[in-house]
Design a protein around this motif. Structure first.
Motif, PDB file in Angstrom:
ATOM      1  N   PRO A   1      -5.113  -3.521   3.456  1.00  0.00           N
ATOM      2  CA  PRO A   1      -3.983  -2.665   3.847  1.00  0.00           C
ATOM      3  C   PRO A   1      -3.014  -2.439   2.681  1.00  0.00           C
ATOM      4  CG  PRO A   1      -3.705  -4.882   4.729  1.00  0.00           C
ATOM      5  CD  PRO A   1      -5.001  -4.878   3.979  1.00  0.00           C
TER       6      PRO A   1
ATOM      7  N   MET B   1       1.100   4.363   4.970  1.00  0.00           N
ATOM      8  CA  MET B   1       0.343   3.129   5.169  1.00  0.00           C
ATOM      9  C   MET B   1      -1.130   3.482   5.370  1.00  0.00           C
ATOM     10  SD  MET B   1       3.147   1.051   7.556  1.00  0.00           S
ATOM     11  CE  MET B   1       2.199   1.280   8.988  1.00  0.00           C
TER      12      MET B   1
ATOM     13  N   SER C   1       0.143  -6.681   3.538  1.00  0.00           N
ATOM     14  CA  SER C   1      -0.209  -5.409   2.895  1.00  0.00           C
ATOM     15  C   SER C   1       0.113  -5.530   1.422  1.00  0.00           C
ATOM     16  CB  SER C   1       0.598  -4.243   3.468  1.00  0.00           C
ATOM     17  OG  SER C   1       0.250  -3.991   4.799  1.00  0.00           O
TER      18      SER C   1
ATOM     19  N   SER D   1      -2.830   4.711   8.760  1.00  0.00           N
ATOM     20  CA  SER D   1      -2.055   4.315   9.933  1.00  0.00           C
ATOM     21  C   SER D   1      -0.705   5.024   9.977  1.00  0.00           C
ATOM     22  CB  SER D   1      -1.878   2.799  10.007  1.00  0.00           C
ATOM     23  OG  SER D   1      -1.417   2.287   8.800  1.00  0.00           O
TER      24      SER D   1
ATOM     25  N   LYS E   1      -5.665  -9.674   7.503  1.00  0.00           N
ATOM     26  CA  LYS E   1      -4.614  -9.232   8.415  1.00  0.00           C
ATOM     27  C   LYS E   1      -3.351 -10.031   8.136  1.00  0.00           C
ATOM     28  CE  LYS E   1      -6.184 -12.115  12.245  1.00  0.00           C
ATOM     29  NZ  LYS E   1      -6.569 -12.130  13.634  1.00  0.00           N
TER      30      LYS E   1
ATOM     31  N   SER F   1     -11.141  -2.695   3.797  1.00  0.00           N
ATOM     32  CA  SER F   1     -10.300  -3.385   4.787  1.00  0.00           C
ATOM     33  C   SER F   1      -9.019  -3.974   4.213  1.00  0.00           C
ATOM     34  CB  SER F   1     -11.088  -4.485   5.517  1.00  0.00           C
ATOM     35  OG  SER F   1     -12.194  -3.940   6.189  1.00  0.00           O
TER      36      SER F   1
ATOM     37  N   THR G   1      -5.277   1.613   5.275  1.00  0.00           N
ATOM     38  CA  THR G   1      -6.217   0.515   5.064  1.00  0.00           C
ATOM     39  C   THR G   1      -7.423   1.129   4.383  1.00  0.00           C
ATOM     40  OG1 THR G   1      -5.413  -0.691   6.984  1.00  0.00           O
ATOM     41  CG2 THR G   1      -7.597  -1.297   6.152  1.00  0.00           C
TER      42      THR G   1
END
Length: 136
Positions: free
Chosen positions: A127, A119, A80, A105, A77, A125, A121
């Motif tokens: 991004p 965008m 990206s 997303s 997290k 997992s 992911t």
């Protein structure tokens, strides 16, 4: 100096890099397992076939990754991976490929700054931002 993203996975690094090779049209240059390395004795037997280090080359750029140490994985997290394309069709193609079993997303679309931007992911997992700028 080179600036290379380094991604950590929870046992799926080899699958992820094979997926990225297919999606991005790159080439996996290195898949180095823990087994047979000086790190072999520092991981449990069931982790020895996992990836200690991997490298994927795409257009002379290198993406690196590994399966990290068992039990230390955290979902990525705060970042990206940004891909900038020259052609909107290529941007759409790569976006759709990365979206396979992933989470979109922002669907790929025209924005005020780009012919295409989206965008996603991916299923591992990670991004991604896919961008194709408008001509100047």
């Amino acid at each position: 100096m080179q600036l290379n993203p380094y991604l950590f996975f929870n046992g799926q690094c080899q699958s992820a890099f094979q997926f990225y090779e297919r999606c991005l049209g790159g080439k996996v240059e290195t898949i180095m397992p823990y087994e047979g390395s000086p790190m072999e004795d520092q991981v449990p037997p069931e982790w020895r076939n996992k990836v200690m280090h991997a490298e994927l080359t795409v257009n002379n750029r290198v993406l690196m990754g590994s399966d990290g140490m068992p039990g230390e994985y955290k979902v990525p997290k705060g970042f990206s991976i940004s891909l900038n394309m020259d052609a909107p069709t290529k941007a759409e193609q790569i976006f759709q490929a990365l979206a396979e079993n992933g989470t979109v997303s922002m669907p790929i679309q025209e924005t005020f700054w780009a012919i295409r931007f989206g965008m996603v992911t991916d299923q591992f997992s990670i991004p991604w931002l896919i961008n194709c700028d408008k001509p100047a």
